[in-house]
Motif scaffolding. Sequence first.
Motif, PDB file in Angstrom:
ATOM      1  N   ALA A 225       5.897 107.047  54.921  1.00  0.00           N
ATOM      2  CA  ALA A 225       6.062 105.801  54.171  1.00  0.00           C
ATOM      3  C   ALA A 225       7.325 105.834  53.328  1.00  0.00           C
ATOM      4  O   ALA A 225       8.056 104.846  53.238  1.00  0.00           O
ATOM      5  CB  ALA A 225       4.834 105.564  53.285  1.00  0.00           C
ATOM      6  N   GLU A 226       7.570 106.990  52.704  1.00  0.00           N
ATOM      7  CA  GLU A 226       8.784 107.122  51.891  1.00  0.00           C
ATOM      8  C   GLU A 226      10.033 107.012  52.763  1.00  0.00           C
ATOM      9  O   GLU A 226      11.047 106.435  52.360  1.00  0.00           O
ATOM     10  CB  GLU A 226       8.771 108.454  51.155  1.00  0.00           C
ATOM     11  N   GLN A 227       9.955 107.583  53.960  1.00  0.00           N
ATOM     12  CA  GLN A 227      11.105 107.542  54.864  1.00  0.00           C
ATOM     13  C   GLN A 227      11.381 106.118  55.325  1.00  0.00           C
ATOM     14  O   GLN A 227      12.537 105.682  55.396  1.00  0.00           O
ATOM     15  CB  GLN A 227      10.838 108.445  56.067  1.00  0.00           C
ATOM     16  N   GLY A 235      19.292 103.192  53.557  1.00  0.00           N
ATOM     17  CA  GLY A 235      19.865 103.443  54.880  1.00  0.00           C
ATOM     18  C   GLY A 235      20.417 102.180  55.522  1.00  0.00           C
ATOM     19  O   GLY A 235      21.514 102.178  56.091  1.00  0.00           O
ATOM     20  N   LEU A 236      19.660 101.082  55.431  1.00  0.00           N
ATOM     21  CA  LEU A 236      20.089  99.840  56.061  1.00  0.00           C
ATOM     22  C   LEU A 236      21.354  99.300  55.402  1.00  0.00           C
ATOM     23  O   LEU A 236      22.278  98.848  56.078  1.00  0.00           O
ATOM     24  CB  LEU A 236      18.965  98.806  55.976  1.00  0.00           C
ATOM     25  N   GLU A 237      21.412  99.363  54.078  1.00  0.00           N
ATOM     26  CA  GLU A 237      22.580  98.853  53.366  1.00  0.00           C
ATOM     27  C   GLU A 237      23.826  99.682  53.705  1.00  0.00           C
ATOM     28  O   GLU A 237      24.926  99.147  53.874  1.00  0.00           O
ATOM     29  CB  GLU A 237      22.312  98.881  51.863  1.00  0.00           C
ATOM     30  N   GLY A 293      24.095 105.214  64.500  1.00  0.00           N
ATOM     31  CA  GLY A 293      24.735 106.464  64.110  1.00  0.00           C
ATOM     32  C   GLY A 293      24.694 106.670  62.614  1.00  0.00           C
ATOM     33  O   GLY A 293      24.503 107.792  62.124  1.00  0.00           O
ATOM     34  N   ALA A 294      24.881 105.580  61.849  1.00  0.00           N
ATOM     35  CA  ALA A 294      24.866 105.698  60.404  1.00  0.00           C
ATOM     36  C   ALA A 294      23.467 105.993  59.873  1.00  0.00           C
ATOM     37  O   ALA A 294      23.283 106.694  58.877  1.00  0.00           O
ATOM     38  CB  ALA A 294      25.395 104.393  59.772  1.00  0.00           C
ATOM     39  N   LEU A 295      22.446 105.464  60.561  1.00  0.00           N
ATOM     40  CA  LEU A 295      21.058 105.669  60.129  1.00  0.00           C
ATOM     41  C   LEU A 295      20.532 107.048  60.480  1.00  0.00           C
ATOM     42  O   LEU A 295      19.493 107.470  59.975  1.00  0.00           O
ATOM     43  CB  LEU A 295      20.149 104.605  60.779  1.00  0.00           C
ATOM     44  N   ALA A 296      21.239 107.771  61.347  1.00  0.00           N
ATOM     45  CA  ALA A 296      20.771 109.100  61.775  1.00  0.00           C
ATOM     46  C   ALA A 296      20.616 110.033  60.579  1.00  0.00           C
ATOM     47  O   ALA A 296      19.749 110.928  60.571  1.00  0.00           O
ATOM     48  CB  ALA A 296      21.747 109.690  62.778  1.00  0.00           C
TER      49      ALA A 296
END
Length: 299
Positions: A225-227, A235-237, A293-296
């Motif tokens: 849930a935290e992730q 991460g999205l921003e 790639g950025a969200l990895a």
Amino acid sequence: MTMMSAPTALVPATNRALGLGFTGNLGNLDAYISAVNRLPMLSHDEEISLARRLQEKNDLAAAQELVLSHLRLVVSIARGYLGYGLPHADLIQEGNIGLMKAVKRFDPDQGVRLVSYAMHWIKAEMHEYILKNWRLVKVATTKAQRKLFFNLRSHKTGLDAMTPPQIDALAKLLDVKREEVIEMETRLSGRDIALESSTDDDDDKFAPIAYLSSDQNEPTKVLEAEQVTRLQSEGLETALGKLDPRSRRIVEARWLANDDGSGATLHTLAAEFGVSAERIRQIESAALKKMKGALAAYI
């Protein structure tokens, strides 16, 4: 047993281990929980390295670091078993024993994280403790109940249920309420029920352990849930920030404009930017690949 003997026995005497240690007696359960929650968690590589040191060199310092970094896991699991009326500290104490057993037997080459492996051992110790203690605790908790507990059997003439006159006479003799005599007789005549099913089929889902324990604080679910929350915000921003204005506009219009997922069509955006729908699809595909790639780093 002392309430916090196991937890305090696990911690180092100085504050060198893991950058944060415990000094002496922590005083109470809340202080202990607060302290273990401040202990840093290990990365996967650190966990493997420590486990190999323990396995190959019997390095007790490595074992201590593995135990300390997972004490919060025991606290979290123990919360799910508070409904039995047993002390939270005792549940944590038994869980810590299971954690130490798990660390001792953990094989870093199996491809499983210690958090997943240890859960079985922690729960096994807690289940054993509950099986040995919860019925005794629940039978007599108040002074009146204890009085009934030690006198009821000696006043019963057989195995049959007591008659109303017998109940009234015993209640008067022991100076307790009639309802309390009935309740205690029901408790003493009740049979123990296995917490876990003795079979391996679908009957397991109906065993008491399936509904007595709560999975709301299950460590893996809490971490998941935290992730998810982290991905949805930070991460999205970050991923969107790596896009050029046109690509960001397309992704936001297609995927983030409405909560129900009904974003703008390719043709609508094509008209907005004066290009073909196929070109919008290509830009969108490249943008999503870049965001992935950025969200990895957040997965």
